[in-house]
Design an enzyme around this catalytic site. Structure first.
Site, PDB file in Angstrom:
ATOM      1  N   ASP A 217     -47.248  26.666  89.819  1.00 46.36           N
ATOM      2  CA  ASP A 217     -48.506  26.845  90.547  1.00 46.36           C
ATOM      3  C   ASP A 217     -48.310  27.661  91.813  1.00 46.36           C
ATOM      4  O   ASP A 217     -49.091  28.571  92.119  1.00 46.36           O
ATOM      5  CB  ASP A 217     -49.090  25.466  90.888  1.00 46.36           C
ATOM      6  CG  ASP A 217     -50.607  25.472  90.898  1.00 46.36           C
ATOM      7  OD1 ASP A 217     -51.201  26.371  90.283  1.00 46.36           O
ATOM      8  OD2 ASP A 217     -51.202  24.577  91.512  1.00 46.36           O
ATOM      9  N   ASP A 263     -55.783  20.552  87.895  1.00 49.27           N
ATOM     10  CA  ASP A 263     -55.475  19.752  89.076  1.00 49.27           C
ATOM     11  C   ASP A 263     -55.901  18.302  88.917  1.00 49.27           C
ATOM     12  O   ASP A 263     -55.544  17.455  89.738  1.00 49.27           O
ATOM     13  CB  ASP A 263     -56.176  20.346  90.310  1.00 49.27           C
ATOM     14  CG  ASP A 263     -55.686  21.751  90.610  1.00 49.27           C
ATOM     15  OD1 ASP A 263     -54.498  22.010  90.391  1.00 49.27           O
ATOM     16  OD2 ASP A 263     -56.500  22.586  91.043  1.00 49.27           O
TER      17      ASP A 263
END
Length: 367
Positions: A217, A263
């Site tokens: 990420d 997420d």
């Protein structure tokens, strides 16, 4: 279906929290509007994790779910990176309109099925008892005897058909208008189903998966423009959005803050594992689950705060992974459960034994 949904969650890699105001050229949102938007995103992120985790406990008891192994967890960031780059190249070479048209049709079917899975129990409770619930079973096999293989083995009822019809209306709404409410209904359904159906086999696997995606990420958000470009180009309900101008423009608002489903799902499947670990301890408490849920909340608030301060899209896993990994490990160390946690294997030996006995009995009957 869960594997397909999770694959798209990671491949599209909308694991960023972004303030749309800073890139859209629209007038700045009011402080009240931003507070409502981000507060709503936080609530919508926590609810799928909470309900999906409890549903995962029941699912684990009733069925034998597929589990992610350590090798799968180690390879996942690499596969997700390849998929992300592929999407980036596709969006650069081809028209976004045609690509998103195909994606819209695909996610229409996935979204309707995911929403139906959640709504079927609700519809069953709402339908009057006088109306019969007729069961159906679609079975399509290949071969005979012990060598036969089920290609299609699906059970449903007339109440499920009613739920499917209702959810199809939501799908039609999404197809016609791409309204943010319809988008969020599909997104929440994807998130709950993924947390419920996707199981890590142990805590170590979760550590490997979250650590790998932590690096993934950060690299793709801060190192290149790939993830942000894909996130903005990818028009599919794989993110939750909420308008920052809702207070001024109502349901017609269009200045959105967004949170990628990755997420929610990625920390969510680890938090669901901790709930099952709590159950295995048989202490009648959910200490690790509740503590990590609170840590997830703090990590998400930190993400929003940093994003607001620096006016730049943030890799939410940069803040969520340390919170969701550090909290249960530190708590287990303090409580003396660290060995139990690391050795915990999310499996049902009794269920496996029962299934083995059932197979042997069926084989005897066949003879």
């Amino acid at each position: 279906m869960a594997d397909v949904v999770f694959s798209f969650l990671a491949q599209a890699s909308e694991n960023t929290t972004e303030n749309a105001t800073n890139t859209s050229g629209r007038p700045p949102s009011t402080p009240e509007g931003m507070a409502v938007a981000y507060g709503s995103l936080v609530i919508m992120a926590i609810l799928p994790i909470f309900f999906g985790s409890y549903r995962s406990v029941n699912y684990h008891k009733e069925k034998k779910p597929e589990k992610m192994t350590k090798k799968d967890a180690a390879m996942f960031p690499i596969m997700a990176s390849c998929a992300l780059v592929s999407l980036y190249v596709v969006f650069k070479l081809f028209s976004k309109e045609y690509i998103n048209l195909l994606l819209t049709g695909y996610f229409f079917f996935l979204g309707v099925l995911a929403l139906t899975h959640l709504m079927s129990p609700v519809v069953t409770k709402l339908v009057p008892a006088a109306i019969p619930n007729i069961p159906f079973h679609i079975l399509f096999k290949r071969g005979e005897g012990e060598s036969s293989q089920d290609l299609i083995n699906y059970r449903f009822s007339s109440h499920d058909i009613v739920a499917l019809a209702c959810c199809s209306l939501v799908g039609a709404w999404y197809l016609l208008q791409k309204h943010w409410v319809a988008n969020n209904l599909f997104g929440l359904a994807f998130a709950v189903n993924a947390v419920e159906l996707l199981h890590l086999n142990n805590v170590v696997t979760g550590l490997i998966l979250l650590s790998g995606l932590f690096i993934y990420d950060i690299f793709w958000v801060f190192g290149t423009d790939v993830m942000v470009t894909v996130a903005k180009s990818f028009e599919a309900p794989i993110k939750l959005v909420f308008p920052q101008d809702l207070l001024t423009n109502g349901l017609a608002a269009n200045n959105f803050a967004m949170l990628g489903l990755g997420d929610i799902v990625i920390p969510g499947i680890f938090i669901a594992l901790l709930l099952r670990f709590d159950h295995s301890l048989k202490r009648n408490t959910h200490t690790y689950f509740h503590a990590t849920c609170f840590a997830y909340f703090l990590g998400l608030m930190t993400t929003i705060f940093v994003m607001h301060m620096f006016k730049h899209a943030q890799p939410a896993l940069l803040y969520l992974v340390p919170a969701c990994l550090g909290t249960p490990l530190l708590l287990a160390l303090v409580k003396g459960d660290i060995t139990l946690m690391l050795k915990y294997e999310d499996s049902s030996e009794e269920k496996d034994k029962d299934e083995g006995k059932a197979v042997k009995q069926e084989a005897k009957k066949a003879k």
